[in-house]
Design a protein around this motif. Structure first.
Motif, short mmCIF file in Angstrom:
data_model
loop_
_atom_site.label_atom_id
_atom_site.label_comp_id
_atom_site.label_asym_id
_atom_site.label_seq_id
_atom_site.Cartn_x
_atom_site.Cartn_y
_atom_site.Cartn_z
N GLN A 161 0.85 -1.19 0.00
CA GLN A 161 0.00 0.00 0.00
C GLN A 161 0.88 1.24 0.00
OE1 GLN A 161 -3.68 0.03 0.17
NE2 GLN A 161 -3.15 2.03 -0.61
N TRP A 162 0.75 2.06 -1.05
CA TRP A 162 1.60 3.23 -1.24
C TRP A 162 0.75 4.45 -1.51
CZ3 TRP A 162 6.97 3.20 -1.03
CH2 TRP A 162 7.53 1.94 -0.82
N TRP A 163 1.38 5.60 -1.44
CA TRP A 163 0.76 6.89 -1.75
C TRP A 163 1.50 7.45 -2.96
CZ3 TRP A 163 -3.58 8.77 0.21
CH2 TRP A 163 -3.91 10.12 -0.03
N ARG A 164 0.74 7.91 -3.95
CA ARG A 164 1.35 8.43 -5.18
C ARG A 164 0.88 9.87 -5.39
NH1 ARG A 164 0.10 4.90 -10.20
NH2 ARG A 164 -1.99 5.27 -9.40
N ILE A 165 1.82 10.74 -5.75
CA ILE A 165 1.52 12.14 -6.06
C ILE A 165 2.08 12.41 -7.45
CG2 ILE A 165 1.80 14.54 -5.39
CD1 ILE A 165 2.53 13.51 -2.55
N ASN A 166 1.21 12.88 -8.35
CA ASN A 166 1.68 13.26 -9.69
C ASN A 166 0.80 14.38 -10.23
OD1 ASN A 166 -0.65 12.02 -10.78
ND2 ASN A 166 0.43 10.07 -11.05
N SER A 167 0.98 14.73 -11.48
CA SER A 167 0.25 15.86 -12.06
C SER A 167 -1.26 15.62 -12.15
CB SER A 167 0.81 16.20 -13.44
OG SER A 167 0.68 15.09 -14.30
N HIS A 168 -1.69 14.36 -11.96
CA HIS A 168 -3.11 14.03 -12.00
C HIS A 168 -3.76 14.11 -10.62
CE1 HIS A 168 -2.56 12.90 -16.15
NE2 HIS A 168 -1.58 12.09 -15.78
N GLY A 169 -2.96 14.30 -9.58
CA GLY A 169 -3.50 14.34 -8.22
C GLY A 169 -2.69 13.44 -7.31
N GLU A 170 -3.34 13.03 -6.22
CA GLU A 170 -2.66 12.14 -5.27
C GLU A 170 -3.65 11.20 -4.65
OE1 GLU A 170 -1.73 13.88 -1.14
OE2 GLU A 170 -1.51 15.60 -2.48
N GLY A 171 -3.13 10.06 -4.21
CA GLY A 171 -3.98 9.08 -3.56
C GLY A 171 -3.28 7.75 -3.36
N PRO A 172 -3.96 6.84 -2.67
CA PRO A 172 -3.38 5.53 -2.37
C PRO A 172 -3.43 4.63 -3.62
CG PRO A 172 -5.59 5.65 -1.49
CD PRO A 172 -5.28 7.01 -2.06
N PHE A 173 -2.50 3.70 -3.68
CA PHE A 173 -2.51 2.70 -4.73
C PHE A 173 -1.65 1.52 -4.30
CE2 PHE A 173 1.50 4.58 -5.53
CZ PHE A 173 2.23 3.72 -6.31
N ILE A 174 -1.78 0.41 -5.01
CA ILE A 174 -0.99 -0.78 -4.74
C ILE A 174 0.19 -0.80 -5.70
CG2 ILE A 174 -0.98 -3.31 -4.70
CD1 ILE A 174 -2.79 -2.09 -2.54
N TRP A 175 1.41 -0.78 -5.14
CA TRP A 175 2.64 -0.82 -5.95
C TRP A 175 3.15 -2.24 -5.89
CZ3 TRP A 175 7.39 2.89 -4.97
CH2 TRP A 175 8.26 2.81 -6.05
N THR A 176 3.01 -2.96 -7.00
CA THR A 176 3.45 -4.36 -7.02
C THR A 176 4.59 -4.56 -7.98
OG1 THR A 176 1.78 -4.87 -8.67
CG2 THR A 176 1.23 -5.29 -6.36
#
Length: 125
Positions: A110-125
């Motif tokens: 479980q990770w948090w991602r921030i980019n030009s589209h916004g930010e939010g949680p996601f699964i980094w596999t």
């Protein structure tokens, strides 16, 4: 409570840009390059030295790890650091969603991602 260390990952961001950001945010005390993919810095904040390791290709070929080996950073957790890094670098930034704990039941994917589209949680596999 302050985390014992902070680690974030930036996507396709040159090390020179990362060093320039850190030189603006802190007082740069020392720089070394133990290998072609690793840069080590000592930065100063509020009379405390903070060791920083920048490791290219830390997660695949395109992600660079920025690890602050200190509890004296200006951020309370990885997410606060990631937000400032994105603002400064304008590169996608990822960090652990919940912070790291010695013991706990957090999902390691479980990770948090921030980019030009916004930010939010996601699964980094």
């Amino acid at each position: 409570m302050q985390q014992t260390d902070i680690e974030i990952y930036v996507l396709s961001c040159p090390t020179e840009n990362i060093v320039a950001w850190l030189a603006k945010a802190f007082t740069l005390v020392d720089t070394s390059q133990p290998s072609s993919l690793c840069t080590k810095l000592t930065v100063l904040l509020n009379n405390a030295n903070i060791e920083v390791t920048i490791l290219e290709q830390a997660a695949g070929k395109r992600f660079t790890s920025i690890w602050f080996d200190s509890d004296k950073t200006p951020w309370k957790d990885d997410m606060a650091c990631a937000k400032q890094a994105f603002d400064a670098l304008q590169c996608e930034v990822r960090c652990n969603f919940q912070g790291w704990e010695e013991e706990g039941d957090q999902d390691p994917d479980q990770w948090w991602r921030i980019n030009s589209h916004g930010e939010g949680p996601f699964i980094w596999t």
